[in-house]
Design an enzyme around this catalytic site. Structure first.
Site, short mmCIF file in Angstrom:
data_model
loop_
_atom_site.label_atom_id
_atom_site.label_comp_id
_atom_site.label_asym_id
_atom_site.label_seq_id
_atom_site.Cartn_x
_atom_site.Cartn_y
_atom_site.Cartn_z
N CYS A 15 0.79 -1.23 0.00
CA CYS A 15 0.00 0.00 0.00
C CYS A 15 0.83 1.29 0.00
O CYS A 15 0.46 2.25 -0.71
CB CYS A 15 -1.01 -0.01 1.15
N ARG B 4 7.29 -11.06 5.32
CA ARG B 4 6.97 -10.82 6.73
C ARG B 4 7.70 -11.84 7.58
O ARG B 4 7.69 -13.04 7.29
CB ARG B 4 5.46 -10.91 6.95
N GLN C 80 0.77 -11.15 -2.81
CA GLN C 80 -0.62 -10.73 -2.60
C GLN C 80 -1.24 -10.30 -3.92
O GLN C 80 -0.59 -9.65 -4.75
CB GLN C 80 -0.69 -9.57 -1.62
N ASP D 298 -3.14 -7.76 -4.64
CA ASP D 298 -3.40 -6.59 -3.80
C ASP D 298 -4.00 -5.46 -4.63
O ASP D 298 -3.48 -5.12 -5.70
CB ASP D 298 -2.08 -6.13 -3.19
N HIS E 78 -5.76 -1.39 -4.30
CA HIS E 78 -6.08 -0.21 -3.50
C HIS E 78 -6.94 0.70 -4.36
O HIS E 78 -6.59 1.02 -5.50
CB HIS E 78 -4.81 0.49 -3.04
N LYS F 138 -11.90 -3.72 9.12
CA LYS F 138 -11.93 -4.55 7.92
C LYS F 138 -13.09 -5.53 7.96
O LYS F 138 -13.57 -5.93 9.02
CB LYS F 138 -10.62 -5.32 7.75
N HIS G 71 -8.41 -0.78 0.99
CA HIS G 71 -7.46 -1.86 0.75
C HIS G 71 -8.24 -3.14 0.47
O HIS G 71 -9.24 -3.41 1.14
CB HIS G 71 -6.59 -2.13 1.99
#
Length: 686
Positions: free
Chosen positions: A371, A400, A418, A420, A422, A503, A549
């Site tokens: 992000c 991570r 991911q 991912d 946004h 979330k 997100h």
């Protein structure tokens, strides 16, 4: 394959002052034995929040209404399991009097208890402990709650239990992790002999518990393992015994069957057997490599996802794997997420000939999130309201630093990609965008074969978050409305949000009833502010966009593992790495079989020809174990007739299908993205 459904919630029961809750339950005619037996009660919610669970021996000071809690409910099972943990600890100290007690909470589908013992437990020890526990349960010992008059009284009684002493010193600090202490009182539970009234064993505990040990009808000790005291590597290593307990033998048997099925479906085992991926020691823990067959599945997963995103107006971006630390200072990750990040790499320093620093270096980090980089893309030039909603999407690999004890195959890795996205939008676009996102997410998960969902709404933890109450309330309400409008069950997860945003998470059940958290949607007011994101509104003013997100799979690797277990390795034909194996009966049919394979490849089908020396039955068995959805067999008569025979995973067969028809049927089945296993019945035209 799941536990029996719990009984419906009964009407509230009135407990008069001075009367036990158990007496009121019996007076109301509620069950006192069997799978739906009432084991505790819950006080009704008040202005301060949810009600409290109470023992059946509880005597209120004033008349109150309570809800009965049956053994076959989630709360009832948790109470049974915590009571079973006490019985286990009693049995351990009977057989090993020197054992020191740690904690013994209920967990998902079971319980554990930690012990400080000189010699680790063996499987033979677990058998002996089970036998001792059965005797304790059969004796019908009563669980009796007792309040300590003071901390000094508790210290005196627990002088020989160092870990319990540590817990009582924590009282009033942070005791959310344990069942032993909590609330306004410090209490113990005595196990009392059914006939003599003698206290035979005690444990520091806040409760509640079942009335007697006979309310633990089914249990089993599963395994033992080492565990750090209170989960910290700085603390002593203890021995943990895991067990499971249920309201009936039937429910426990179903659970054990489910565990056996889960073991068969373990994605780590299947990944090795099917040659899909591996975790080489030379690379490091939690860092997978995908082999050619696994790479095909992954490519197909990504390709279809990419297609659907393109159709839905997403724009594709890419970002690097590493960045300067300043970016994560701006985003707040170094303040709130540093423990989950790999350590910094100090780079770019320049030195003079004498070794003095001419230009200081700076810290670089492997990115844990995409992000912040997407925010830089948004901020790279001026944005107009006409561009919004702007949907940026990336297959972005992140890293991570999961603790070694947490890493678990593909489902909990240290490096993963991911899917991912946004989304940047105006305030009046937010609600429609969230609803559209949720529909998109659910539809795409269904396309991969998952269709049993519920939603979880994770809300703010005031002690671990940034932003104003008003921002969090607006974001949480927007998610709540969209979730409720979806028509799916909505479960609250109080305090479970990330530091920057609430979330919605999509919880999906797999083929054997296990729940996996997959897609997440977050409404974020913090990062747009931290990165000074702006757009030009219709009136010419500069305004801050709302940011959403969204990770659809969670990660490609984790979703791969989930699908591998969901399908037990037998991927749908459109995802299968080898979709067809063509097998000649003798060498004479090899040329004809190769022509069939070429026709299939021309239609985009992944096909192999097995012209090896093995006997036909062995070839069929080999490819059945490899989970190939279509096998085409061709003997002399088939080739003469211009036909082929189908063989399927379930052992069914269709003979004498013209080659062109066979090619058309396979191509049509794959193109339809049918997630069912092809069979003789399914492939034969009506």
């Amino acid at each position: 394959m799941s536990a029996p459904a719990p009984s419906p919630a009964p009407a509230p029961v009135r407990v008069p002052a001075g009367t036990t809750a158990g007496a009121a339950v019996r007076e109301a005619g509620l069950p006192t034995n069997g799978p739906s037996a009432v084991v505790v009660v819950r006080t009704l919610p008040d202005g301060d929040g949810a009600g409290q669970l109470r023992d059946l021996a509880w005597i209120p000071d004033v008349d109150v209404e309570v809800e009965s809690v049956g053994a076959d409910t989630p709360d009832g099972r948790a109470v049974i399991r915590h009571s079973a943990a006490h019985v286990l600890a009693q049995a351990v100290q009977q057989l090993r009097p020197e054992a020191k007690l740690g904690i013994g909470p209920p967990v998902v589908d079971g319980f554990y208890y930690d012990f400080d013992v000189e010699v680790p437990f063996t499987p033979e020890d677990l058998t002996k402990l089970e036998s001792a526990m059965k005797k304790i349960i059969k004796a019908g010992q009563k669980f009796a709650r007792r309040r300590y008059d003071s901390l000094d009284d508790a210290r005196k009684e627990l002088a020989d239990e160092p870990y319990k002493l540590e817990l009582i010193e924590l009282k009033g600090v942070d005791t959310s992790e344990v069942m032993e202490v909590g609330g306004a009182e410090l209490t113990a539970y005595d196990n009392v002999h059914a006939h003599t009234g003698e206290v035979v064993w005690s444990d520091l505990c806040r409760g509640p518990h079942v009335p007697t040990t006979k309310f633990i009808p089914a249990f089993k000790l599963m395994r033992s393992a080492a565990a750090y005291w209170r989960g910290s590597e700085k603390n002593p290593m203890l021995q943990r015994i895991y067990g499971t307990a249920w309201e009936s033998t039937e429910a426990m048997d179903l659970h054990l069957d489910r565990l056996l099925e889960a073991e068969k479906r373990d994605h780590r085992r299947l990944g090795s057997e099917l040659d899909l991926f591996s975790f080489p020691d030379e690379i490091g823990s939690g860092l997978p490599v995908f082999h050619p067959k696994g790479g095909i599945i992954r490519r197909e997963m990504e390709a279809y996802s990419r297609q659907r995103h393109e159709e839905s107006g997403y724009e594709f971006v890419t970002s690097p794997h590493i960045t300067k630390g300043q970016l994560f200072e701006t985003s707040g990750h170094l303040d709130w997420y540093a423990e989950g990040m790999y350590p910094a790499m100090h780079l770019d320093a320049e030195h003079n000939a004498d070794g003095t620093v001419r230009k200081p270096g700076q810290d670089y980090y492997l990115k844990p999130m995409n992000c912040p980089m997407h925010n830089l893309i948004f901020r790279s030039r001026g944005r107009s309201y006409r561009e919004l909603p702007l949907r940026l999407f990336e297959f972005g690999t992140v890293y991570r630093y999961e603790k070694s004890g947490v890493v678990h195959g593909l489902t909990r890795a240290r490096g993963f990609t991911q899917d991912d996205a946004h989304i940047y939008c105006t305030p009046d676009q937010l609600q429609d965008e969230i609803k559209s996102l949720l529909r998109f997410v659910l539809d795409l998960l269904r396309d991969y074969g998952l269709d049993d969902f519920y939603l979880e709404l994770s809300t703010r933890n005031p002690e671990k978050s940034v932003g104003t109450d008003e921002q969090w309330e607006e974001a949480t309400e927007a998610l709540r409305v969209a979730a409720e409008d979806s028509g799916l069950e909505l479960v609250l997860d109080p305090g479970g949000a990330a530091f920057y945003a609430p979330k919605i998470s999509v919880q999906a059940k797999d083929a054997i009833g296990r729940t996996w958290q997959l897609s997440t949607i977050q409404v974020d007011f913090q990062l747009p502010d931290r990165f000074d994101l702006e757009y030009t509104a219709a009136d010419g003013s500069r305004r801050q966009p709302y940011m959403v997100h969204r990770a659809l799979f969670g990660s490609i690797e984790r979703f791969f593992g989930v699908l591998l277990e969901h399908y037990a390795g037998a991927f749908p034909a459109w995802l299968a790495p080898v979709q067809v194996v063509a097998i000649p009966v003798t060498d004479e049919q090899v040329p004809a079989v190769r022509e069939i394979a070429a026709a299939l490849r021309a239609r985009g089908i992944r096909v192999e020809v097995d012209a090896g020396d093995d006997r036909m039955q062995k070839k069929i068995r080999t490819h059945t174990l490899a989970k190939v959805p279509f096998m085409l067999l061709a003997g002399a008569r088939d080739v003469e007739a211009g036909a082929v025979s189908f063989r399927f995973r379930d052992g069914t067969q269709v003979n004498g299908v013209p080659v062109s028809d066979a090619v058309d049927r396979i191509a049509a089945w794959v193109a339809s993205r049918n997630n069912a296993n092809p069979t003789a019945d399914a492939l034969t035209p009506a």
